[in-house]
Design an enzyme around this catalytic site. Structure first.
Site, mmCIF file in Angstrom:
data_model
loop_
_atom_site.group_PDB
_atom_site.id
_atom_site.type_symbol
_atom_site.label_atom_id
_atom_site.label_comp_id
_atom_site.label_asym_id
_atom_site.label_seq_id
_atom_site.Cartn_x
_atom_site.Cartn_y
_atom_site.Cartn_z
ATOM 1 N N GLU A 1 51.191 32.188 44.462
ATOM 2 C CA GLU A 1 51.733 32.157 45.830
ATOM 3 C C GLU A 1 50.832 31.376 46.782
ATOM 4 O O GLU A 1 51.257 30.440 47.443
ATOM 5 C CB GLU A 1 51.925 33.580 46.365
ATOM 6 C CG GLU A 1 53.077 34.329 45.733
ATOM 7 C CD GLU A 1 53.285 35.674 46.398
ATOM 8 O OE1 GLU A 1 53.274 35.720 47.648
ATOM 9 O OE2 GLU A 1 53.449 36.672 45.681
ATOM 10 N N TYR B 1 43.457 43.439 44.869
ATOM 11 C CA TYR B 1 44.625 43.178 45.705
ATOM 12 C C TYR B 1 44.694 44.180 46.854
ATOM 13 O O TYR B 1 44.509 45.388 46.658
ATOM 14 C CB TYR B 1 45.892 43.256 44.860
ATOM 15 C CG TYR B 1 47.124 42.725 45.542
ATOM 16 C CD1 TYR B 1 47.158 41.434 46.056
ATOM 17 C CD2 TYR B 1 48.267 43.506 45.666
ATOM 18 C CE1 TYR B 1 48.289 40.936 46.674
ATOM 19 C CE2 TYR B 1 49.410 43.018 46.271
ATOM 20 C CZ TYR B 1 49.414 41.738 46.779
ATOM 21 O OH TYR B 1 50.545 41.250 47.397
ATOM 22 N N ASP C 1 52.050 37.555 43.357
ATOM 23 C CA ASP C 1 51.332 38.792 43.668
ATOM 24 C C ASP C 1 51.902 40.006 42.924
ATOM 25 O O ASP C 1 53.106 40.072 42.656
ATOM 26 C CB ASP C 1 51.374 39.050 45.178
ATOM 27 C CG ASP C 1 50.484 38.077 45.941
ATOM 28 O OD1 ASP C 1 49.658 37.402 45.298
ATOM 29 O OD2 ASP C 1 50.617 37.984 47.174
#
Length: 737
Positions: free
Chosen positions: A8, A308, A86
């Protein structure tokens, strides 16, 4: 063999290229590359056909077209394509869009929660297919949000014609929480009380208690916006006379210790950060907004420093926990617990994710070459993650009760006897040590006194506290917290005043209106139910198309029709709900006086106003279908509050040239505030507006169109002066008698 890795964010490209080495190409989609088209009924981009949903997608603008063209060229040169978007629903959905748009037959989906060589290579070695259930949940969310946002905005919100631009499934429920708190503040009536205390020569201070047994503190509301800081005080005394009587007893009576309680307790460490708690801590300690926090966290993630950052799970990997134990054995052996504290995530958390943590515990904040806010945020994340694996803190608590005559006094103290996890994350109050006292020990009074205080209204929410409340209420998910708060500010529904979120007059008026038109959609519980349904879809337990069509036909379409009927009836009766609905003391709608006459223009405004009146009609007058040309001085509901009145960029009419110090009051209903005098700039009717200045209620005339008031008509303001209305730019108006 040429391998292509689709991600991304371009910020990850360099790091991933270094990890993967030769034979790999890394390309970024820059997030979403396509979206639902803006065509069809209400520009939804999809059709509801029975129990099916037919979606039409298109590239996201020129940038999307350009990126897709570049990616198609990269795909042609690749033997194998990996999708590494993600690790959440949104990322899975972006991966599906890439598969569809690039016509990838068998893309290999890889998921990692940290950009480190071990994690990335492990993911590459064990690819999977795209998860259709997660994709379905992502598509359902997109359709649901557009259905509510587009239809609700077009058919409901825009009918207000007051400058409100949109509503939304998460946005409006969050605004409602802020407006509910504002309503509590406006309705709040302060009460005086007294805190009575004694101070002893032995070196401690005690506060009045009604008995020997400990006072039970009222349970704090889980959505309370307070900062958690408590000032010691006595049981509340409700009169000056009673406070004086207690002080007199203290001054004239013998004092002695009547009860001593000592106990040792432990305090377990808090869990590692999740999205919401990271935003709260960054807000409290670094004064960062949720949006700023997530941008900095994103940069730390892309650099390979943290895992993350969009997660609602407090779980940590076994490997990381083992690494922390090794770190403690080497550097802080006394803080190594026999068994680490077990933390539990919420029921809706995605357990496949980890909490936010450093990728390597040995990379301490001092060792990383970071600066500014990034260094401070990494420091928070590192310390919180390490603290979660440390030994509990040990605290010695003491409670002493003294007596003088019939009055009892209490002192509390605590000492941290073993710091434990607080070496890394201190969330305990400072030590307060009491002297070593004995039962029945006489005491020497140094002084006694009382302090008059006043009850305070419930506090407004800071941005991090609002995020905490959203999480507890089940509104939205980690990826939506910061964007929702940002949208409310961008729409000018709320503004930040002294670090607190305060609804503007526009936001309050919209919330009142939606509470009448679409009451269910602004309730947190209702929005939380929709989030639960999306969770069921993500788990593969519910068909997304059936859910969406059923929700639309059985609830939303009837609710929308009811809202349209409400709006039509309200416009015809000229009683659309306004901000005055939030008055602590509701008053009946103001009535027009049949004898009131219309204002006429004097001096330089006469010719321009007449020309404006003939050149255009009021948009407000059209929508309200009002034909009456009579008006009267409006009556407004009185809002009694000790707090700062609501102010708003969206409805600000303070004239800088006149240096007016004006704070908003609740506006009167639409039709009753209208005059038949046109705005000298745009031709719309002028409306009366009630405000307070230096504690006195006053009236002014301004343009009815909110959008114009922020633009070309911002200087149209006629101030009331003994029955005459005067403007520093347009001259004088008066009411004919």
């Amino acid at each position: 063999m040429a391998n292509l890795l689709l991600i991304e964010s371009p910020g990850k490209s360099k790091k991933l290229s270094q990890i993967l080495g030769a034979g790999w190409t890394v390309k970024a989609s820059l997030g979403h590359v396509r979206e639902l088209a803006n065509d069809g009924e209400d520009s939804l981009g999809f059709d509801l056909l029975g129990d099916r949903v037919q979606c039409r997608y298109e590239p996201r603008g020129d940038r999307g077209k350009k990126i897709l063209a570049e990616l198609r060229q990269a795909v042609k040169q690749a033997d194998v394509v990996y999708i590494a978007t993600d690790p959440d629903r949104e990322g899975e959905t972006i991966g599906w869009h890439l598969q569809q748009e690039l016509r990838l037959k068998n893309p290999r989906r890889v998921v990692y929660s940290e950009i480190t060589p071990a994690a990335v290579k492990k993911a590459i070695a064990a690819p999977r297919s795209l998860d259709q259930a997660l994709i379905d949940a992502g598509r359902a969310r997109d359709c649901l949000d557009k259905l509510v946002g587009y239809k609700g905005s077009k058919h409901v919100v825009w009918k207000l014609n007051n400058g409100a631009k949109s509503m939304g499934r998460v946005q409006s429920a969050t605004l409602h929480l802020l407006c509910q708190r504002e309503q509590e503040i406006l309705a709040f009536k302060p009460q005086d009380y007294w805190s009575v205390w004694v101070e002893y020569a032995e070196g401690f201070k005690a506060f009045y208690r009604r008995g020997v047994n400990p006072t039970k503190k009222a349970a704090q509301s889980p959505d309370d916006a307070a900062d958690g800081k408590e000032t010691p005080e006595s049981d509340r005394v409700t009169s000056q006379a009673e406070a004086d009587r207690l002080v007199a007893i203290a001054q004239s009576s013998h004092h002695q210790v009547v009860q001593i309680e000592r106990k040792n307790t432990t305090q377990s460490p808090p869990p590692a950060f999740i999205t919401s708690t990271l935003q709260q801590a960054a807000g409290a300690k670094l004064r960062l907004s949720p949006d700023a926090t997530m941008k900095i966290a994103q940069s730390l993630y892309e650099a390979g420093h943290i895992t993350y950052m969009r997660t609602d799970s407090v779980m940590l990997s076994e490997q990381f926990c083992a690494a922390v134990r090794q770190f403690l054995e080497k550097h802080d052996r006394a803080n190594l617990p026999n068994r680490s504290t077990q933390h539990r995530s919420s029921q809706t958390a995605q357990e496949a994710h980890e909490a936010i943590r450093p990728t390597e515990v040995d990379r301490t904040p001092a060792q990383l070459n970071l600066s500014g806010e990034a260094a401070k945020l990494y420091d928070l994340i590192w310390n919180r993650a390490v603290a979660s694996q440390c030994a509990p803190a040990q605290i010695a608590k003491t409670r002493v009760v003294t007596q003088s005559g019939e009055a009892h006094w209490e002192a509390r103290g605590q000492i941290l006897t073993f710091p434990g996890y607080t070496c890394y994350w201190n969330n305990l109050s400072s030590d307060l040590e009491l002297p070593n006292l004995q039962q029945n020990q006489p005491l020497t009074l140094k002084q006694a006194g009382s302090e008059q205080k006043q009850t305070q209204p419930p506090p407004r929410y800071t941005e991090p506290k609002l995020v905490q409340l959203m999480e507890r209420k089940g509104i939205g998910r980690p990826s939506t917290y910061a964007p929702t708060v940002k949208t409310l500010k961008d729409r000018e529904y709320v503004e930040v005043i002294k670090a607190k979120l305060q609804p503007t007059a526009l936001g309050m008026e919209l919330d009142v209106f939606l509470a009448k038109a679409l009451p269910d959609l602004i309730q947190p519980e209702f929005t939380a139910q929709m989030e639960s349904a999306l969770d069921q879809i993500a788990a593969g337990k519910q068909d997304w198309q059936h859910y969406l069509t059923n929700w639309h036909y059985t609830y939303f379409e009837p609710a929308l029709n009811q809202a349209k009927l409400f709006i039509q009836t309200s416009f015809q009766s000229s009683h659309l709900p306004t901000f005055s609905s939030y008055s602590a003391e509701e008053s009946s709608p103001p009535k027009k006086s049949p004898s009131a006459k219309s204002p006429t223009v004097k001096s330089s405004t006469k010719s321009s106003a007449t020309a404006a009146k003939s050149s255009g009609k009021s948009a407000i007058a059209k929508s309200s279908k009002t034909s009456s040309k009579t008006s009267s001085k409006p009556k407004s509901s009185a809002i009694k509050s000790s707090t700062t009145p609501v102010t708003s960029k969206a409805s600000s009419y303070t004239q800088r040239s006149a240096s007016a110090d004006i704070s908003l009051r609740s506006p009167v209903s639409l039709a009753d505030s209208l005059t038949d005098l046109p705005c000298p700039v745009c031709g719309a009717l002028l409306e009366r507006y009630v405000y307070t200045k230096e504690g006195q209620e006053k009236t002014m005339l301004r343009c009815t169109i909110a959008e114009n008031r922020r633009g070309k008509c911002k200087e149209v303001a006629f101030f009331d002066s003994r029955g005459r209305f005067w403007s520093p730019k347009f001259g004088e108006l008066s009411l004919e008698v």
